[in-house]
Motif scaffolding. Structure first.
Motif, mmCIF file in Angstrom:
data_model
loop_
_atom_site.group_PDB
_atom_site.id
_atom_site.type_symbol
_atom_site.label_atom_id
_atom_site.label_comp_id
_atom_site.label_asym_id
_atom_site.label_seq_id
_atom_site.Cartn_x
_atom_site.Cartn_y
_atom_site.Cartn_z
ATOM 1 N N GLN A 103 0.806 -1.160 -0.088
ATOM 2 C CA GLN A 103 -0.065 -0.083 0.059
ATOM 3 C C GLN A 103 0.862 1.134 -0.002
ATOM 4 N N ALA A 104 1.749 1.314 0.827
ATOM 5 C CA ALA A 104 2.859 2.354 1.054
ATOM 6 C C ALA A 104 3.535 2.653 -0.330
ATOM 7 N N ALA A 105 4.015 1.490 -1.046
ATOM 8 C CA ALA A 105 4.803 1.550 -2.293
ATOM 9 C C ALA A 105 3.771 2.345 -3.489
ATOM 10 N N LYS A 106 2.394 1.866 -3.333
ATOM 11 C CA LYS A 106 1.503 2.307 -4.532
ATOM 12 C C LYS A 106 1.237 3.810 -4.115
ATOM 13 N N VAL A 107 1.388 4.333 -2.818
ATOM 14 C CA VAL A 107 0.884 5.654 -2.409
ATOM 15 C C VAL A 107 2.338 6.653 -3.169
ATOM 16 N N SER A 108 3.388 5.822 -2.661
ATOM 17 C CA SER A 108 4.622 6.575 -3.014
ATOM 18 C C SER A 108 4.812 6.800 -4.395
ATOM 19 N N ALA A 109 4.553 5.807 -5.287
ATOM 20 C CA ALA A 109 4.465 5.717 -6.799
ATOM 21 C C ALA A 109 3.721 6.874 -7.390
ATOM 22 N N LYS A 110 2.438 6.984 -6.730
ATOM 23 C CA LYS A 110 1.530 8.154 -7.149
ATOM 24 C C LYS A 110 2.169 9.438 -6.861
ATOM 25 N N ALA A 111 2.848 9.638 -5.928
ATOM 26 C CA ALA A 111 3.448 10.970 -5.388
ATOM 27 C C ALA A 111 4.463 11.332 -6.211
ATOM 28 N N VAL A 112 5.021 10.352 -7.012
ATOM 29 C CA VAL A 112 6.177 10.806 -7.838
ATOM 30 C C VAL A 112 5.875 11.312 -9.089
#
Length: 112
Positions: A103-112
């Protein structure tokens, strides 16, 4: 209290983590096996006491907390109790943590 939180709290103590590591190893010379099927009953209390260097009451206390968190179970054989890990409980905890990481990886990927 949430089961995941209880399991994390149980594993957060160095002595309990040491006990979990000892139980994960199931050393042959200190493991009792069912003579009918060869299934491991677990490790004797005296082995845990000896290997951790803790007093009997302290080991009992830590085992109690690990049992309450569902991470360890005791198998009574005659007058002795042998302790072993409940792998399913550790796997469930691992899956929950892994899901959080995804979940955290998905959120981080969207933020980039």
């Amino acid at each position: 209290m949430d089961l995941t939180l209880r399991r994390l709290e149980a594993l957060a103590h160095p002595a309990r983590m040491a006990i979990v590591r000892l139980l994960a190893e199931l050393p042959d010379e200190h493991t009792a096996y069912d003579p009918r099927c060869g299934t491991a009953y677990g490790v004797c209390f005296c082995h845990l006491k000896e290997k951790t260097g803790l007093s009997g009451p302290t080991v009992s206390h830590h085992l109690k907390l690990l049992r309450e968190a569902g991470l360890v179970e005791g198998v009574r054989v005659g007058r002795w109790t042998y302790f072993r890990l409940r792998p399913g409980a550790l796997e469930a905890l691992g899956h929950e943590l892994l899901n959080l990481a995804h979940q955290a990886a998905k959120v981080s990927a969207k933020a980039v």
